[in-house]
Write an enzyme that holds these catalytic residues in place. Structure first.
Site, PDB file in Angstrom:
ATOM      1  N   SER A   1       0.730  -0.984  -0.071  1.00  0.00           N
ATOM      2  CA  SER A   1       0.170  -0.055  -0.002  1.00  0.00           C
ATOM      3  C   SER A   1       0.957   1.288  -0.041  1.00  0.00           C
ATOM      4  O   SER A   1       1.833   1.251  -1.065  1.00  0.00           O
ATOM      5  CB  SER A   1      -0.810  -0.294   1.382  1.00  0.00           C
ATOM      6  OG  SER A   1      -1.981   1.050   1.170  1.00  0.00           O
TER       7      SER A   1
ATOM      8  N   HIS B   1      -7.193  -6.170   0.715  1.00  0.00           N
ATOM      9  CA  HIS B   1      -6.032  -5.398   0.955  1.00  0.00           C
ATOM     10  C   HIS B   1      -5.360  -5.634   2.243  1.00  0.00           C
ATOM     11  O   HIS B   1      -4.427  -4.936   2.785  1.00  0.00           O
ATOM     12  CB  HIS B   1      -6.541  -3.855   1.330  1.00  0.00           C
ATOM     13  CG  HIS B   1      -5.546  -2.652   1.080  1.00  0.00           C
ATOM     14  ND1 HIS B   1      -5.271  -2.037  -0.044  1.00  0.00           N
ATOM     15  CD2 HIS B   1      -4.942  -1.964   2.024  1.00  0.00           C
ATOM     16  CE1 HIS B   1      -4.256  -1.324   0.055  1.00  0.00           C
ATOM     17  NE2 HIS B   1      -3.909  -0.980   1.374  1.00  0.00           N
TER      18      HIS B   1
ATOM     19  N   ASP C   1      -9.891  -5.448  -3.682  1.00  0.00           N
ATOM     20  CA  ASP C   1      -9.289  -4.422  -2.627  1.00  0.00           C
ATOM     21  C   ASP C   1     -10.190  -3.304  -2.728  1.00  0.00           C
ATOM     22  O   ASP C   1     -10.461  -2.467  -3.902  1.00  0.00           O
ATOM     23  CB  ASP C   1      -8.005  -4.080  -3.309  1.00  0.00           C
ATOM     24  CG  ASP C   1      -7.135  -3.142  -2.269  1.00  0.00           C
ATOM     25  OD1 ASP C   1      -7.725  -2.410  -1.578  1.00  0.00           O
ATOM     26  OD2 ASP C   1      -5.888  -3.059  -2.274  1.00  0.00           O
TER      27      ASP C   1
END
Lengths: 283, 283
Positions: free
Chosen positions: B150, B261, B228
Site C-alpha cells: 500500500s 487489502h 481491494d
C-alpha cells in the site's frame, strides 16, 4: 440453533478466513469464533481442527499470527478458533486481571459463584460449538481434532481426556500440563472451582486425568520451547509425560532449543502439528 | 554510528526475529525497526530485503502477520522492516488522522514546514537505515532489494526509481502506484510537499518517475487483490503498468481474484515474492 452473523471474511490461501458471532446458550453472552474454510470445502465435507488460544487472546490471535491457513489449505482441513472466555457478563472483577475472568476462561465449567452461570467454556467447546460448526459448515462430524497453546493446551488435553473417542488427535504448544501445582492454574482453579481441598481440581487437571483415562488409543503430541519463561512455574510437561508413561499412553514431547512462549514459536512448528492431525483425521 | 538497543528477540524458523531501537539522525527521533536473521547468518554474509509497511503500521505488523520468516529462512535472506514514520516529534496535528503524520510518513522527504525537519523517511530508508543495517549485521552490501504494501508499495517503487542500481529487485502488494491522483496520495503530498501546482509531486509519484527512469534493467513485480476496496480510488496499478510499457520497462502485474487489502492476502503470496527477490539477490 441461533443464527450466525458474519463479522469478517478475507480470502486466504485459496480459501476464506472468516469470523462469526452468535448468541451462546452455554455462556449466556454473544461469542465470536474464527473459521478457516480451505478451498476444498467446495468439493465436499472436511475434517475440523479446533484451536484453543491462551490467556488474553481472542479469536484473532491464532488466525493473524500462526500462519495456519497455508497448511489447512494444503491438507483440506477446516480450522475453528473460538474466543477464550465469555465477555461482557458484568460479573464483578471479570476485567481485573489478565489471568482470570475475561480472556481467561480456562476451558472448564466453573462451579463457584458468581462464575458458574457464564464460565462454562468446557461445555461450550465440547458441545455447543461443535453443534454450531457442524450445522453451518460442510464437516465430517466424526472427524475432529483439537489443539491449543498454554491455557489452550490445557484446554485441549482436558477436552480429549474427559471425552474419550470424541477427538481423533490432540496436540499442544506450551501447555499448562499440571495446573493444580502452577501459579496460573492455581489462581484459576481457586476462583472457578473453589479451594484445592474440594477435590474438584483433579477433574480438570490433565496430569491427573490421564492417570484415569480409558478410551480409544491416543498418541498425544506436546510441543514446548526450552526458553519459555513459564516452563518451570506454570507448565510442567514432564509431569504429564511421566503420568502418561505410568498409564502406558503414548506421548511425544518435542523440546525446542531457544524457542519461547510466543506465536513466533507456534508459527515455526504449526506445520508439523497440522500434519500430525491430518494423519489421524484422514485415517 | 549510534548504538542499537535490542527491544525483543524471538526464535523463529531456526533464526531470530528481533526488534531494535536507535536514534535516527535523519528523523531526529528514536526509531524502531525489525530484523529477521535466518539461521544462515552463522555461516557468512547474506542479502537483505527491506519491507515498507502501509498506513497505521509499525515495525510489528509485517513480522507478526505475513509469515515471511519461513521463506527468509528457506532462502537465507535477512528481512528488515522499519516503522512507517517518525514518532513523538510533537508537531501540531501529527496524531490527528490515520493517513497523515504519525504512521503515515509516505516514504518521502517533506519540504513543507513543519514536517520538513523530521519527516524524511526517504533519506532514512535509502541511506541511514542501510548504513545501520550494514554496519551491525552480516550483509552483502551490494545485494539488497525492497518491497512493500500500500503506502509501502509506493515507497518501494520510488526508492528504486529514484536510486537506479541501488536495489536488485522491487515488488509490491496493493501499492499506491499513482499517488498524485488518489485520495490518500493527494492528502499526503499536499501536506508534505505543498500544492499540486508546485511540480514537486511528480518527483515522488512512481507513475511519473518510471517515465523518466534510466538505469540498470528492472523487472518490477506488482501484486494486487481484485477485491481491494481501495483499488479504484487510491492505487491505480494500471496507470503504472501503462507508463512502464511506454518506457519499455518490464513489469508483471498479478491480479488476484477475491483478495483484499489485508495481511491475509499478503501472507497468501509472500512466498512468491521472496522467491522473486531471491532470484535477483543471488544472481
Amino acid at each position: 440453533m441461533a443464527a450466525l452473523s458474519e463479522v469478517s471474511s478475507n480470502r486466504s490461501f485459496g480459501g476464506y478466513q472468516k469470523v462469526f458471532s452468535h448468541d451462546s446458550k452455554e455462556l449466556r453472552c454473544k461469542m465470536k469464533f474464527a473459521v478457516y474454510l480451505p478451498p476444498q470445502v467446495e468439493d465436499g465435507k472436511l475434517p475440523v481442527i479446533y484451536w484453543l488460544s491462551g490467556l488474553e487472546c481472542t479469536e484473532q490471535n491464532f488466525i493473524m499470527k500462526s500462519g495456519v491457513q497455508r497448511y489447512a489449505s494444503e491438507h483440506g482441513i477446516i480450522i475453528v478458533a473460538p474466543d477464550t472466555s465469555p465477555r461482557g457478563c458484568n460479573i464483578p472483577g471479570e476485567d481485573d486481571s489478565y489471568d482470570f475472568g475475561t480472556g481467561a476462561g480456562f476451558y472448564l465449567d466453573a462451579i463457584k459463584e458468581p462464575w458458574s452461570e457464564n464460565y462454562r467454556m468446557f461445555s461450550y467447546i465440547t458441545k455447543e460449538l461443535p453443534e454450531v460448526i457442524n450445522s453451518n459448515f460442510a464437516t465430517v462430524e466424526e472427524s475432529q481434532s483439537i489443539m491449543g497453546h498454554s491455557m489452550g493446551g490445557h484446554g485441549a488435553l482436558i477436552c480429549v481426556l474427559k471425552n474419550p473417542g470424541k477427538y481423533r488427535s490432540v496436540s499442544t504448544f506450551s501447555a499448562i500440563c499440571n495446573p493444580s501445582i502452577g501459579a496460573w492454574g492455581q489462581k484459576a482453579f481457586s476462583g472457578y472451582l473453589g479451594p484445592a481441598e474440594s477435590a474438584s481440581w483433579a477433574d480438570w487437571d490433565a496430569t491427573e486425568l490421564v492417570k484415569k483415562y480409558s478410551g480409544p488409543p491416543l498418541e498425544i503430541l506436546l510441543d514446548q520451547g526450552k526458553a519459555d519463561p513459564r516452563l518451570e512455574t506454570d507448565l510442567f510437561p514432564e509431569n504429564f509425560v511421566n503420568a502418561c508413561k505410568e498409564s502406558e499412553i503414548p506421548v511425544i514431547l518435542h523440546m525446542r532449543d531457544g524457542y519461547d512462549h510466543s506465536y513466533y514459536y507456534i508459527a515455526s512448528f504449526i506445520e508439523e502439528h497440522i500434519k500430525h492431525h491430518a494423519k489421524y483425521l484422514k485415517a
